[in-house]
Scaffold this motif. Structure first.
Motif, mmCIF file in Angstrom:
data_model
loop_
_atom_site.group_PDB
_atom_site.id
_atom_site.type_symbol
_atom_site.label_atom_id
_atom_site.label_comp_id
_atom_site.label_asym_id
_atom_site.label_seq_id
_atom_site.Cartn_x
_atom_site.Cartn_y
_atom_site.Cartn_z
ATOM 1 N N TRP A 109 0.848 -1.185 0.000
ATOM 2 C CA TRP A 109 0.000 0.000 0.000
ATOM 3 C C TRP A 109 0.886 1.239 0.000
ATOM 4 O O TRP A 109 1.950 1.260 0.582
ATOM 5 C CB TRP A 109 -1.017 -0.003 1.118
ATOM 6 N N GLY A 110 0.498 2.228 -0.736
ATOM 7 C CA GLY A 110 1.296 3.440 -0.877
ATOM 8 C C GLY A 110 2.416 3.330 -1.899
ATOM 9 O O GLY A 110 3.198 4.256 -2.079
ATOM 10 N N LEU A 111 2.491 2.205 -2.598
ATOM 11 C CA LEU A 111 3.563 1.980 -3.565
ATOM 12 C C LEU A 111 3.607 3.076 -4.628
ATOM 13 O O LEU A 111 4.681 3.499 -5.050
ATOM 14 C CB LEU A 111 3.383 0.608 -4.227
ATOM 15 N N ARG A 112 2.452 3.564 -5.033
ATOM 16 C CA ARG A 112 2.404 4.574 -6.097
ATOM 17 C C ARG A 112 3.063 5.889 -5.695
ATOM 18 O O ARG A 112 3.369 6.720 -6.537
ATOM 19 C CB ARG A 112 0.971 4.811 -6.561
ATOM 20 N N MET A 113 3.308 6.077 -4.409
ATOM 21 C CA MET A 113 3.937 7.307 -3.932
ATOM 22 C C MET A 113 5.447 7.162 -3.744
ATOM 23 O O MET A 113 6.119 8.122 -3.406
ATOM 24 C CB MET A 113 3.288 7.735 -2.619
ATOM 25 N N ARG A 114 5.967 5.978 -3.952
ATOM 26 C CA ARG A 114 7.404 5.743 -3.757
ATOM 27 C C ARG A 114 8.159 5.964 -5.054
ATOM 28 O O ARG A 114 7.640 5.736 -6.138
ATOM 29 C CB ARG A 114 7.631 4.315 -3.266
ATOM 30 N N GLN A 115 9.414 6.347 -4.897
ATOM 31 C CA GLN A 115 10.272 6.555 -6.066
ATOM 32 C C GLN A 115 11.436 5.582 -6.107
ATOM 33 O O GLN A 115 12.121 5.487 -7.128
ATOM 34 C CB GLN A 115 10.781 7.994 -6.090
ATOM 35 N N THR A 116 11.686 4.898 -5.000
ATOM 36 C CA THR A 116 12.734 3.883 -4.968
ATOM 37 C C THR A 116 12.158 2.595 -4.397
ATOM 38 O O THR A 116 11.193 2.620 -3.632
ATOM 39 C CB THR A 116 13.950 4.336 -4.114
ATOM 40 N N PHE A 117 12.753 1.481 -4.762
ATOM 41 C CA PHE A 117 12.254 0.157 -4.400
ATOM 42 C C PHE A 117 13.434 -0.753 -4.114
ATOM 43 O O PHE A 117 14.533 -0.467 -4.557
ATOM 44 C CB PHE A 117 11.429 -0.424 -5.556
ATOM 45 N N PRO A 118 13.348 -1.890 -3.526
ATOM 46 C CA PRO A 118 12.301 -2.244 -2.571
ATOM 47 C C PRO A 118 12.459 -1.419 -1.296
ATOM 48 O O PRO A 118 12.670 -0.210 -1.392
ATOM 49 C CB PRO A 118 12.522 -3.739 -2.354
ATOM 50 N N HIS A 119 12.464 -2.063 -0.128
ATOM 51 C CA HIS A 119 12.507 -1.325 1.140
ATOM 52 C C HIS A 119 13.784 -0.506 1.308
ATOM 53 O O HIS A 119 13.784 0.518 1.961
ATOM 54 C CB HIS A 119 12.379 -2.297 2.316
ATOM 55 N N ASP A 120 14.871 -0.948 0.700
ATOM 56 C CA ASP A 120 16.167 -0.284 0.905
ATOM 57 C C ASP A 120 16.525 0.693 -0.213
ATOM 58 O O ASP A 120 17.604 1.276 -0.216
ATOM 59 C CB ASP A 120 17.278 -1.304 1.092
ATOM 60 N N GLY A 121 15.634 0.877 -1.180
ATOM 61 C CA GLY A 121 15.832 1.863 -2.232
ATOM 62 C C GLY A 121 16.945 1.550 -3.211
ATOM 63 O O GLY A 121 17.472 2.441 -3.857
ATOM 64 N N ARG A 122 17.268 0.290 -3.389
ATOM 65 C CA ARG A 122 18.385 -0.061 -4.275
ATOM 66 C C ARG A 122 18.089 0.130 -5.753
ATOM 67 O O ARG A 122 18.979 0.079 -6.577
ATOM 68 C CB ARG A 122 18.878 -1.480 -3.992
ATOM 69 N N THR A 123 16.810 0.322 -6.093
ATOM 70 C CA THR A 123 16.457 0.537 -7.498
ATOM 71 C C THR A 123 15.347 1.578 -7.619
ATOM 72 O O THR A 123 14.588 1.796 -6.680
ATOM 73 C CB THR A 123 16.012 -0.787 -8.169
ATOM 74 N N ARG A 124 15.277 2.210 -8.759
ATOM 75 C CA ARG A 124 14.208 3.176 -9.026
ATOM 76 C C ARG A 124 13.148 2.560 -9.945
ATOM 77 O O ARG A 124 12.227 3.239 -10.376
ATOM 78 C CB ARG A 124 14.793 4.442 -9.654
ATOM 79 N N SER A 125 13.278 1.289 -10.233
ATOM 80 C CA SER A 125 12.397 0.615 -11.182
ATOM 81 C C SER A 125 11.639 -0.520 -10.504
ATOM 82 O O SER A 125 12.250 -1.381 -9.865
ATOM 83 C CB SER A 125 13.246 0.061 -12.328
ATOM 84 N N LEU A 126 10.313 -0.526 -10.682
ATOM 85 C CA LEU A 126 9.522 -1.644 -10.172
ATOM 86 C C LEU A 126 9.940 -2.949 -10.845
ATOM 87 O O LEU A 126 10.016 -3.989 -10.194
ATOM 88 C CB LEU A 126 8.030 -1.402 -10.419
ATOM 89 N N ALA A 127 10.228 -2.891 -12.121
ATOM 90 C CA ALA A 127 10.642 -4.106 -12.842
ATOM 91 C C ALA A 127 11.919 -4.674 -12.237
ATOM 92 O O ALA A 127 12.030 -5.889 -12.047
ATOM 93 C CB ALA A 127 10.832 -3.805 -14.321
ATOM 94 N N ASP A 128 12.884 -3.811 -11.916
ATOM 95 C CA ASP A 128 14.127 -4.287 -11.310
ATOM 96 C C ASP A 128 13.876 -4.853 -9.914
ATOM 97 O O ASP A 128 14.467 -5.861 -9.533
ATOM 98 C CB ASP A 128 15.159 -3.165 -11.232
#
Length: 142
Positions: free
Chosen positions: A89-108
Motif C-alpha cells: 500500500w502506498g507503492l504509487r507514492m514511492r520513487q525507490t524500491f524495494p525497502h532499501d531503495g536499491r532501485t528506481r524501477s519496479l521491474a528491477d
C-alpha cells in the motif's frame, strides 16, 4: 506515539479501473499474492476503529528467505537473507524500491526477488508486454 501509529489511516488508493483490476489478476496469477496478501481483517478490539476492520496492505507481514535480495541485517532469529514482506500500500507514492531503495524501477525490484520470491520473479519475466503493463497499472494504483 503508539496510538498515533495504531490509528493512522492507510495510504489512499488510486483509481481502480478495469486495467487495474486485470493487473491484479496478473499479480495473483504469477504468485505475488502468496506473500503480498491483498486483504486482512482485524480481530476484536476495544477500539471501535480497529474492531473487525478489513484492510488491504498487500503483505503477510511474515519473514521470508529472499536470498540475494536480503539486506544482510540479522535481528533476533532473522537471518540476513530473511525479510518481512513489505506492504505494497502506498507503492504509487514511492520513487525507490524495494525497502532499501536499491532501485528506481519496479521491474528491477520484482526481478531481484530471490529465495522464496524467485518463482514469482521468474513468472514476471515470462509475462507478455500487455500483461506486464496491466501489472504495472495495478501496482501504480496501490
Amino acid at each position: 506515539f503508539a496510538n498515533f501509529m495504531r490509528l493512522l489511516a492507510p495510504p489512499p488508493r488510486g483509481a481502480i479501473t478495469p486495467e487495474v483490476q486485470a493487473g491484479e489478476q496478473v499479480f495473483q496469477r504469477i504468485g505475488c499474492a502468496g506473500c503480498h496478501v491483498p486483504t486482512w481483517t482485524t480481530g476484536s478490539s476495544p477500539i471501535a476503529a480497529l474492531n473487525g476492520v478489513t484492510f488491504h496492505p498487500y503483505s503477510d507481514f511474515l519473514l521470508h528467505d529472499m536470498g540475494a535480495l536480503g539486506d544482510g541485517i540479522e535481528q533476533g532469529r532473522a537471518r540476513g537473507t530473511e525479510m518481512r514482506t513489505m506492504p505494497l500500500w502506498g507503492l504509487r507514492m514511492r520513487q525507490t524500491f524495494p525497502h532499501d531503495g536499491r532501485t528506481r524501477s519496479l521491474a528491477d525490484a520484482i526481478g531481484a526477488h530471490a529465495g522464496q520470491g524467485q518463482a514469482a520473479a521468474e513468472q514476471f519475466h515470462q509475462l507478455s508486454g500487455p500483461d506486464m503493463q496491466l501489472l504495472f497499472e495495478f501496482l501504480q494504483s496501490l
